[in-house]
Every structure is written in structure tokens, then in C-alpha cells.
Scaffold this motif. Structure first.
Motif, PDB file in Angstrom:
ATOM      1  N   ARG A  97      22.049  40.257   0.390  1.00  0.00           N
ATOM      2  CA  ARG A  97      21.520  38.907   0.173  1.00  0.00           C
ATOM      3  C   ARG A  97      20.780  38.813  -1.158  1.00  0.00           C
ATOM      4  O   ARG A  97      19.869  39.595  -1.412  1.00  0.00           O
ATOM      5  N   GLY A  98      21.198  37.861  -2.001  1.00  0.00           N
ATOM      6  CA  GLY A  98      20.484  37.668  -3.253  1.00  0.00           C
ATOM      7  C   GLY A  98      21.326  37.082  -4.359  1.00  0.00           C
ATOM      8  O   GLY A  98      20.957  36.069  -4.960  1.00  0.00           O
ATOM      9  N   HIS A  99      22.447  37.711  -4.687  1.00  0.00           N
ATOM     10  CA  HIS A  99      23.336  37.115  -5.692  1.00  0.00           C
ATOM     11  C   HIS A  99      23.837  35.775  -5.165  1.00  0.00           C
ATOM     12  O   HIS A  99      23.824  34.764  -5.888  1.00  0.00           O
ATOM     13  N   THR A 100      24.307  35.769  -3.938  1.00  0.00           N
ATOM     14  CA  THR A 100      24.544  34.556  -3.165  1.00  0.00           C
ATOM     15  C   THR A 100      24.043  34.849  -1.751  1.00  0.00           C
ATOM     16  O   THR A 100      23.852  36.005  -1.382  1.00  0.00           O
ATOM     17  N   PRO A 101      23.856  33.823  -0.937  1.00  0.00           N
ATOM     18  CA  PRO A 101      23.336  34.072   0.405  1.00  0.00           C
ATOM     19  C   PRO A 101      24.251  34.929   1.277  1.00  0.00           C
ATOM     20  O   PRO A 101      23.767  35.671   2.140  1.00  0.00           O
ATOM     21  N   GLY A 102      25.561  34.807   1.071  1.00  0.00           N
ATOM     22  CA  GLY A 102      26.493  35.501   1.943  1.00  0.00           C
ATOM     23  C   GLY A 102      27.298  36.589   1.278  1.00  0.00           C
ATOM     24  O   GLY A 102      28.375  36.964   1.782  1.00  0.00           O
ATOM     25  N   SER A 103      26.824  37.129   0.165  1.00  0.00           N
ATOM     26  CA  SER A 103      27.575  38.179  -0.530  1.00  0.00           C
ATOM     27  C   SER A 103      27.827  39.369   0.389  1.00  0.00           C
ATOM     28  O   SER A 103      26.932  39.816   1.109  1.00  0.00           O
ATOM     29  N   MET A 104      29.052  39.885   0.326  1.00  0.00           N
ATOM     30  CA  MET A 104      29.448  41.039   1.119  1.00  0.00           C
ATOM     31  C   MET A 104      29.996  42.139   0.218  1.00  0.00           C
ATOM     32  O   MET A 104      30.749  41.864  -0.720  1.00  0.00           O
ATOM     33  N   ALA A 105      29.622  43.368   0.530  1.00  0.00           N
ATOM     34  CA  ALA A 105      30.351  44.524   0.027  1.00  0.00           C
ATOM     35  C   ALA A 105      31.260  44.998   1.149  1.00  0.00           C
ATOM     36  O   ALA A 105      30.950  44.824   2.333  1.00  0.00           O
ATOM     37  N   TYR A 106      32.384  45.597   0.775  1.00  0.00           N
ATOM     38  CA  TYR A 106      33.331  46.129   1.752  1.00  0.00           C
ATOM     39  C   TYR A 106      33.468  47.622   1.509  1.00  0.00           C
ATOM     40  O   TYR A 106      33.746  48.054   0.379  1.00  0.00           O
ATOM     41  N   VAL A 107      33.280  48.407   2.555  1.00  0.00           N
ATOM     42  CA  VAL A 107      33.246  49.862   2.425  1.00  0.00           C
ATOM     43  C   VAL A 107      34.442  50.470   3.143  1.00  0.00           C
ATOM     44  O   VAL A 107      34.679  50.198   4.328  1.00  0.00           O
ATOM     45  N   LEU A 108      35.173  51.295   2.416  1.00  0.00           N
ATOM     46  CA  LEU A 108      36.350  51.986   2.927  1.00  0.00           C
ATOM     47  C   LEU A 108      36.095  53.488   2.872  1.00  0.00           C
ATOM     48  O   LEU A 108      35.711  54.014   1.818  1.00  0.00           O
ATOM     49  N   ALA A 109      36.296  54.179   3.981  1.00  0.00           N
ATOM     50  CA  ALA A 109      36.170  55.639   4.027  1.00  0.00           C
ATOM     51  C   ALA A 109      37.532  56.230   4.385  1.00  0.00           C
ATOM     52  O   ALA A 109      38.154  55.818   5.368  1.00  0.00           O
ATOM     53  N   ASP A 110      37.983  57.183   3.582  1.00  0.00           N
ATOM     54  CA  ASP A 110      39.303  57.770   3.815  1.00  0.00           C
ATOM     55  C   ASP A 110      39.335  59.180   3.251  1.00  0.00           C
ATOM     56  O   ASP A 110      39.123  59.384   2.050  1.00  0.00           O
ATOM     57  N   ARG A 151      14.815  36.314  -4.762  1.00  0.00           N
ATOM     58  CA  ARG A 151      16.221  36.706  -4.627  1.00  0.00           C
ATOM     59  C   ARG A 151      16.449  38.119  -5.146  1.00  0.00           C
ATOM     60  O   ARG A 151      17.205  38.894  -4.547  1.00  0.00           O
ATOM     61  N   PHE A 152      15.815  38.465  -6.265  1.00  0.00           N
ATOM     62  CA  PHE A 152      15.968  39.812  -6.801  1.00  0.00           C
ATOM     63  C   PHE A 152      15.457  40.857  -5.813  1.00  0.00           C
ATOM     64  O   PHE A 152      16.132  41.867  -5.553  1.00  0.00           O
ATOM     65  N   THR A 153      14.279  40.638  -5.270  1.00  0.00           N
ATOM     66  CA  THR A 153      13.719  41.597  -4.323  1.00  0.00           C
ATOM     67  C   THR A 153      14.601  41.722  -3.093  1.00  0.00           C
ATOM     68  O   THR A 153      14.844  42.830  -2.586  1.00  0.00           O
ATOM     69  N   SER A 154      15.117  40.598  -2.601  1.00  0.00           N
ATOM     70  CA  SER A 154      16.012  40.622  -1.454  1.00  0.00           C
ATOM     71  C   SER A 154      17.254  41.449  -1.745  1.00  0.00           C
ATOM     72  O   SER A 154      17.655  42.300  -0.934  1.00  0.00           O
ATOM     73  N   LEU A 155      17.871  41.223  -2.909  1.00  0.00           N
ATOM     74  CA  LEU A 155      19.093  41.936  -3.252  1.00  0.00           C
ATOM     75  C   LEU A 155      18.827  43.417  -3.428  1.00  0.00           C
ATOM     76  O   LEU A 155      19.558  44.264  -2.885  1.00  0.00           O
ATOM     77  N   LEU A 156      17.795  43.775  -4.178  1.00  0.00           N
ATOM     78  CA  LEU A 156      17.531  45.183  -4.401  1.00  0.00           C
ATOM     79  C   LEU A 156      17.140  45.886  -3.100  1.00  0.00           C
ATOM     80  O   LEU A 156      17.562  47.020  -2.855  1.00  0.00           O
ATOM     81  N   ASP A 157      16.368  45.219  -2.251  1.00  0.00           N
ATOM     82  CA  ASP A 157      16.025  45.807  -0.957  1.00  0.00           C
ATOM     83  C   ASP A 157      17.283  46.094  -0.138  1.00  0.00           C
ATOM     84  O   ASP A 157      17.432  47.181   0.443  1.00  0.00           O
ATOM     85  N   ASP A 158      18.191  45.126  -0.094  1.00  0.00           N
ATOM     86  CA  ASP A 158      19.427  45.335   0.669  1.00  0.00           C
ATOM     87  C   ASP A 158      20.283  46.434   0.062  1.00  0.00           C
ATOM     88  O   ASP A 158      20.857  47.267   0.778  1.00  0.00           O
ATOM     89  N   VAL A 159      20.407  46.432  -1.260  1.00  0.00           N
ATOM     90  CA  VAL A 159      21.211  47.455  -1.923  1.00  0.00           C
ATOM     91  C   VAL A 159      20.630  48.846  -1.660  1.00  0.00           C
ATOM     92  O   VAL A 159      21.367  49.799  -1.368  1.00  0.00           O
ATOM     93  N   GLU A 160      19.310  48.968  -1.749  1.00  0.00           N
ATOM     94  CA  GLU A 160      18.689  50.270  -1.499  1.00  0.00           C
ATOM     95  C   GLU A 160      18.899  50.718  -0.060  1.00  0.00           C
ATOM     96  O   GLU A 160      19.267  51.868   0.203  1.00  0.00           O
ATOM     97  N   GLU A 161      18.643  49.818   0.878  1.00  0.00           N
ATOM     98  CA  GLU A 161      18.717  50.199   2.294  1.00  0.00           C
ATOM     99  C   GLU A 161      20.155  50.339   2.779  1.00  0.00           C
ATOM    100  O   GLU A 161      20.502  51.314   3.458  1.00  0.00           O
ATOM    101  N   ARG A 162      20.992  49.373   2.431  1.00  0.00           N
ATOM    102  CA  ARG A 162      22.303  49.268   3.065  1.00  0.00           C
ATOM    103  C   ARG A 162      23.416  49.989   2.318  1.00  0.00           C
ATOM    104  O   ARG A 162      24.483  50.237   2.901  1.00  0.00           O
TER     105      ARG A 162
END
Length: 220
Positions: A134-147, A173-184
Motif C-alpha cells: 500500500r502506498g504507490h496506489t491503494p491496491g498495488s500488488m506484487a506477485y511472487v513465484l517460487a520454482d 503513503r511513503f511510510t505505508s509503502l516502505l513498511d509493507d515492503v520491509e515486512e511483506r
């Protein structure tokens, strides 16, 4: 600006191709399952002919005829959805729940699968874990593939080499995004996880991790 398709990862179960499209140099990524032929496109950003060439180039990556089964969008910004209406004609779409209205407004395409954090997308043996950032846009998603011991993170515009995505000088918004990136992302995946952003070159979590305190300190 459109570049030729690049085969960027050959993994035990899937291949991953990339094409770079438009003056915005957007990355569009295509995952192809080697056995089932199922394909997932991440960000139908622009240039329908270039994306179709990538689909054609990937036809030989599977043991059976390949078919596009899903288009997953990382976020609602216009430069990531300009080819969505044509490419997703008859093909299911997926995106973050909180960006779905914006995606439909920009592209005219209603999102079929509304994603929240931790949801899993499945298509013909391809499994993608949705990470809400959350931060760049409200619903931004990363997609993770493990193989086969490799982790790929399709990060959209939320994480790049050198920093997180644009939050328009909004401290909240910056704090929200960085917090999510760090944690998630940094807190959930190994240092050798490969980050495949929506623009520009790839990096790894390990290469970026030492810079996290500096990013927080500078505020962007």
C-alpha cells in the motif's frame, strides 16, 4: 520504445519472458508452464503487437500448445493497462481489490479476480502469491513465484533497484509503502529473491536490503 522479447528465466516448471514497451519503458512479463502450456501475463502495459510477439516466442517453451489463461495487473496506473482491453479479450483478469475501479476506468476492463494480501492465483500449474503493498496506489500488488529454489517477485512500481515507488512526496503513503515492503517482501523472502520491477532492470532483495535505513531516512 519497444525492445525484443528476452527469455530472462528458465526454471524447472516455468519460463519467464520480458518485453519492454512504450516511451515509459514498461516491463511486461510472461510466465509459461512447461508442461501444461498455461501462460500468465503480468501487466498488459502497451503495444499489443509486441505482447503478441512475446506470446508467439513463448509458444515453444511448453511441451503442448500454449494458451494465455490469466492477465494479472500490478496496479491501476494508465501506463500499465493500455493493452489490457485487447490482450485480455476473453481472458480472465486479476488485480488488487482497491485498484479495480481505477483499472476499469483506465482500460475499460472489469477485473474478474479481486485480490487481497495473501491470496493465491492458480493457472495451469502456475502459482502466484499476491502481496499487497500500500502506498504507490491503494491496491498495488506484487506477485511472487517460487520454482525450483528460485523466488521471483514481480513488484510492479512498488520496489525498484534503489528504492520504493513514487508516493508523490506524501509522508504517510511513503511510510505505508516502505513498511509493507520491509515486512511483506524483505521480511518474508530470502536475499536471493529476484525483484522484477515494472520499469528498468532486475535486482535482488539482498542487494537492496542494506539500503533500507537510508531509504527511510531520506523519505523517498
Amino acid at each position: 520504445m519497444t525492445e525484443p522479447t528476452s527469455l530472462i528465466h528458465e526454471l524447472p516448471t516455468v519460463t519467464v519472458r520480458r518485453t519492454v514497451v512504450s516511451a515509459m519503458a514498461n516491463n511486461a512479463y510472461l510466465i509459461t508452464h512447461r508442461q501444461s502450456g498455461a501462460q500468465v501475463l503480468i501487466d498488459a502495459a502497451d503495444d499489443v503487437p509486441a505482447i503478441r510477439r512475446m506470446l508467439g516466442d513463448a509458444a515453444g517453451d511448453s511441451a503442448v500448445p500454449a494458451a494465455l489463461e490469466l492477465v494479472a495487473t500490478t496496479h491501476r496506473h494508465w501506463d500499465h493497462v493500455r493493452a489490457l482491453a485487447e490482450i485480455a479479450d476473453g481472458v480472465p483478469t486479476a488485480a488488487g481489490r482497491d485498484d479495480a475501479t481505477g483499472i476499469e476506468a483506465e482500460s475499460g476492463v472489469a477485473v474478474d479476480r479481486l485480490l487481497g494480501h495473501g491470496d493465491v492465483l492458480e493457472a495451469g500449474g502456475i502459482s502466484l502469491h499476491a502481496v499487497h503493498l500500500r502506498g504507490h496506489t491503494p491496491g498495488s500488488m506484487a506477485y511472487v513465484l517460487a520454482d525450483g529454489g528460485t523466488t521471483l517477485i514481480f513488484s510492479g512500481d512498488s520496489l525498484f533497484p534503489g528504492g520504493v515507488g513514487n508516493t508523490e512526496n506524501d509522508p504517510e503513503r511513503f511510510t505505508s509503502l516502505l513498511d509493507d515492503v520491509e515486512e511483506r517482501l524483505f521480511g518474508a523472502y530470502p536475499d536471493d529473491a529476484v525483484v522484477l520491477p515494472g520499469h528498468g532492470d532486475a535486482t535482488t532483495l539482498g542487494a537492496e536490503r542494506p539500503s533500507l535505513p537510508a531509504w527511510r531516512g531520506r523519505g523517498w
